[in-house]
Design a protein around this motif. Structure first.
Motif, PDB file in Angstrom:
ATOM      1  N   GLU A   1       0.831  -1.207   0.000  1.00 39.01           N
ATOM      2  CA  GLU A   1       0.000   0.000   0.000  1.00 39.01           C
ATOM      3  C   GLU A   1       0.867   1.259   0.000  1.00 39.01           C
ATOM      4  OE1 GLU A   1      -3.654   0.176   0.062  1.00 39.01           O
ATOM      5  OE2 GLU A   1      -3.084  -1.769  -0.781  1.00 39.01           O
ATOM      6  N   MET A   2       1.957   1.216   0.731  1.00 38.06           N
ATOM      7  CA  MET A   2       2.874   2.359   0.764  1.00 38.06           C
ATOM      8  C   MET A   2       3.558   2.537  -0.586  1.00 38.06           C
ATOM      9  SD  MET A   2       4.581   1.793   4.537  1.00 38.06           S
ATOM     10  CE  MET A   2       3.539   1.739   6.015  1.00 38.06           C
ATOM     11  N   ALA A   3       3.955   1.430  -1.177  1.00 40.34           N
ATOM     12  CA  ALA A   3       4.629   1.498  -2.479  1.00 40.34           C
ATOM     13  C   ALA A   3       3.702   2.069  -3.546  1.00 40.34           C
ATOM     14  CB  ALA A   3       5.104   0.100  -2.891  1.00 40.34           C
ATOM     15  N   ALA A   4       2.393   1.783  -3.401  1.00 36.46           N
ATOM     16  CA  ALA A   4       1.422   2.295  -4.369  1.00 36.46           C
ATOM     17  C   ALA A   4       1.002   3.725  -4.054  1.00 36.46           C
ATOM     18  CB  ALA A   4       0.190   1.387  -4.383  1.00 36.46           C
ATOM     19  N   GLY A   5       1.488   4.280  -2.934  1.00 34.41           N
ATOM     20  CA  GLY A   5       1.178   5.655  -2.580  1.00 34.41           C
ATOM     21  C   GLY A   5      -0.178   5.863  -1.949  1.00 34.41           C
ATOM     22  N   ARG A   6      -0.809   4.777  -1.478  1.00 30.39           N
ATOM     23  CA  ARG A   6      -2.135   4.912  -0.877  1.00 30.39           C
ATOM     24  C   ARG A   6      -2.080   5.304   0.603  1.00 30.39           C
ATOM     25  NH1 ARG A   6      -3.413   1.035  -4.952  1.00 30.39           N
ATOM     26  NH2 ARG A   6      -2.515  -0.685  -3.754  1.00 30.39           N
ATOM     27  N   ILE A   7      -0.968   4.988   1.268  1.00 30.63           N
ATOM     28  CA  ILE A   7      -0.775   5.468   2.633  1.00 30.63           C
ATOM     29  C   ILE A   7       0.659   5.968   2.793  1.00 30.63           C
ATOM     30  CG2 ILE A   7      -2.548   3.998   3.681  1.00 30.63           C
ATOM     31  CD1 ILE A   7      -0.416   2.091   4.575  1.00 30.63           C
ATOM     32  N   ARG A   8       0.846   6.816   3.769  1.00 27.72           N
ATOM     33  CA  ARG A   8       2.138   7.436   3.996  1.00 27.72           C
ATOM     34  C   ARG A   8       3.144   6.412   4.512  1.00 27.72           C
ATOM     35  NH1 ARG A   8       2.973  12.913   4.986  1.00 27.72           N
ATOM     36  NH2 ARG A   8       0.739  13.171   5.358  1.00 27.72           N
ATOM     37  N   ARG A   9       4.394   6.598   4.201  1.00 28.41           N
ATOM     38  CA  ARG A   9       5.460   5.711   4.668  1.00 28.41           C
ATOM     39  C   ARG A   9       5.545   5.703   6.193  1.00 28.41           C
ATOM     40  NH1 ARG A   9       7.786   1.501   2.225  1.00 28.41           N
ATOM     41  NH2 ARG A   9       7.789   1.856  -0.020  1.00 28.41           N
ATOM     42  N   ALA A  10       5.712   4.512   6.765  1.00 22.17           N
ATOM     43  CA  ALA A  10       5.856   4.368   8.216  1.00 22.17           C
ATOM     44  C   ALA A  10       6.556   3.046   8.477  1.00 22.17           C
ATOM     45  CB  ALA A  10       4.492   4.407   8.900  1.00 22.17           C
ATOM     46  N   ASP A  11       6.920   2.818   9.727  1.00 25.90           N
ATOM     47  CA  ASP A  11       7.549   1.561  10.125  1.00 25.90           C
ATOM     48  C   ASP A  11       6.505   0.448  10.050  1.00 25.90           C
ATOM     49  OD1 ASP A  11       8.359  -0.655  11.857  1.00 25.90           O
ATOM     50  OD2 ASP A  11       9.969   0.650  12.553  1.00 25.90           O
ATOM     51  N   THR A  12       6.640  -0.449   9.085  1.00 21.38           N
ATOM     52  CA  THR A  12       5.601  -1.467   8.867  1.00 21.38           C
ATOM     53  C   THR A  12       5.488  -2.447  10.028  1.00 21.38           C
ATOM     54  OG1 THR A  12       7.184  -2.824   7.608  1.00 21.38           O
ATOM     55  CG2 THR A  12       5.734  -1.362   6.353  1.00 21.38           C
ATOM     56  N   ARG A  13       6.594  -2.754  10.688  1.00 20.54           N
ATOM     57  CA  ARG A  13       6.525  -3.692  11.817  1.00 20.54           C
ATOM     58  C   ARG A  13       5.691  -3.124  12.955  1.00 20.54           C
ATOM     59  NH1 ARG A  13       9.000  -4.299  16.558  1.00 20.54           N
ATOM     60  NH2 ARG A  13      10.416  -2.548  16.140  1.00 20.54           N
ATOM     61  N   ARG A  14       5.974  -1.871  13.298  1.00 23.49           N
ATOM     62  CA  ARG A  14       5.233  -1.247  14.388  1.00 23.49           C
ATOM     63  C   ARG A  14       3.780  -0.991  14.001  1.00 23.49           C
ATOM     64  NH1 ARG A  14      10.002   3.025  16.066  1.00 23.49           N
ATOM     65  NH2 ARG A  14      11.221   1.569  17.359  1.00 23.49           N
ATOM     66  N   LEU A  15       3.573  -0.559  12.764  1.00 17.34           N
ATOM     67  CA  LEU A  15       2.216  -0.268  12.317  1.00 17.34           C
ATOM     68  C   LEU A  15       1.368  -1.543  12.280  1.00 17.34           C
ATOM     69  CD1 LEU A  15       0.126   1.685  11.297  1.00 17.34           C
ATOM     70  CD2 LEU A  15       1.111   1.491   8.996  1.00 17.34           C
ATOM     71  N   ALA A  16       1.943  -2.636  11.796  1.00 10.27           N
ATOM     72  CA  ALA A  16       1.215  -3.903  11.776  1.00 10.27           C
ATOM     73  C   ALA A  16       0.852  -4.334  13.189  1.00 10.27           C
ATOM     74  CB  ALA A  16       2.055  -4.974  11.085  1.00 10.27           C
ATOM     75  N   GLY A  17       1.801  -4.175  14.112  1.00 11.30           N
ATOM     76  CA  GLY A  17       1.540  -4.527  15.498  1.00 11.30           C
ATOM     77  C   GLY A  17       0.423  -3.690  16.100  1.00 11.30           C
ATOM     78  N   MET A  18       0.433  -2.385  15.796  1.00  7.24           N
ATOM     79  CA  MET A  18      -0.611  -1.500  16.314  1.00  7.24           C
ATOM     80  C   MET A  18      -1.974  -1.882  15.756  1.00  7.24           C
ATOM     81  SD  MET A  18       1.467   2.117  16.053  1.00  7.24           S
ATOM     82  CE  MET A  18       0.083   3.145  16.527  1.00  7.24           C
ATOM     83  N   MET A  19      -2.020  -2.174  14.470  1.00  6.22           N
ATOM     84  CA  MET A  19      -3.289  -2.569  13.843  1.00  6.22           C
ATOM     85  C   MET A  19      -3.845  -3.843  14.480  1.00  6.22           C
ATOM     86  SD  MET A  19      -3.018  -1.982   9.749  1.00  6.22           S
ATOM     87  CE  MET A  19      -3.465  -0.398   9.044  1.00  6.22           C
ATOM     88  N   MET A  20      -2.982  -4.812  14.676  1.00  3.31           N
ATOM     89  CA  MET A  20      -3.436  -6.081  15.233  1.00  3.31           C
ATOM     90  C   MET A  20      -3.862  -5.926  16.689  1.00  3.31           C
ATOM     91  SD  MET A  20      -0.811  -8.708  13.351  1.00  3.31           S
ATOM     92  CE  MET A  20      -1.616 -10.177  13.979  1.00  3.31           C
TER      93      MET A  20
END
Length: 216
Positions: free
Chosen positions: A156-175
């Motif tokens: 999603e970040m590569a496609a420009g749909r969401i802003r760049r962020a730390d994917t590990r932390r963001l995934a953890g927060m989402m879950m």
């Protein structure tokens, strides 16, 4: 021609019974194993219990599964789509909110959602009692939910749909957000309003994603 001949001609011929396809038979066994594990817990379930639940002999069960550990892992793998639905189809093209609804299975009907809840409770319970089962599920790739979410976020970040962020932390927060609602510390009492539950999850995710909106 005699009446007896007519009767014989009309009667269906008995032949060999149709065998159950291997895939269907395996699915039936995994359903039986999951029921046994949920009801009794891993420690108290035997291969004989699972064979009896599946309506087959223990000998035939051993022809398909080496031991109880393998059955446990395979029964979890058989139902893991109830927890998270990734990867997504490349051509899906849905709004982010609807994609998240499907990724985290907020679209399940009551029966499937109840199965998901029982599955997550089983995983959490048995992983605490038997850490080696938790290692088995992760090492075999059966439970790699965070890694799947990280890969999806990266796309999603590569496609420009969401802003760049730390994917590990963001995934953890989402879950944490999702499963904090779906598996609260205090057990639900009575009927669960699945629609309201799903909207609560999405409302919390909206707050998180507001800071990750793509740059216009």
């Amino acid at each position: 021609m005699s009446t007896a001949d007519d009767a014989n001609r009309k009667m269906p011929r008995r032949g060999r019974p149709k065998s159950v396809p291997d895939e269907e038979r395996r699915a039936h066994i995994l359903e039986a194993a999951m029921t046994a594990f949920i009801d009794k817990g891993f420690a108290h379930v035997t291969m004989a219990d699972i064979a009896r639940q599946a309506g087959m002999s223990k000998r035939d069960l051993y022809k398909l599964f080496a031991d109880k550990r393998e059955l446990f892992a395979d029964s979890i793998a058989f139902r893991r789509h109830l927890i998270i639905d990734l990867p997504r189809p490349a051509e899906e093209g849905l709004p982010l909110r609807e994609t998240l609804r499907r990724v985290f299975r907020l679209d399940l009907d009551d029966r499937s959602a109840a199965e998901r809840d029982a599955l997550m409770t089983l995983i959490n319970r048995e992983s605490l009692i038997f850490p080696e089962l938790n290692a088995l599920l992760y090492d075999s790739g059966i439970l790699r939910s965070r890694e799947l979410v990280m890969a999806w976020l990266e796309s999603e970040m590569a496609a420009g749909r969401i802003r760049r962020a730390d994917t590990r932390r963001l995934a953890g927060m989402m879950m944490d957000i999702v499963f904090g609602v779906l598996q609260p510390r205090r057990r639900h009492q009575g009927h669960i309003d699945r629609a309201a539950q799903g909207e609560e999850v999405l409302a919390r995710l909206d707050i998180l994603l507001a800071g990750l909106a793509a740059v216009a």
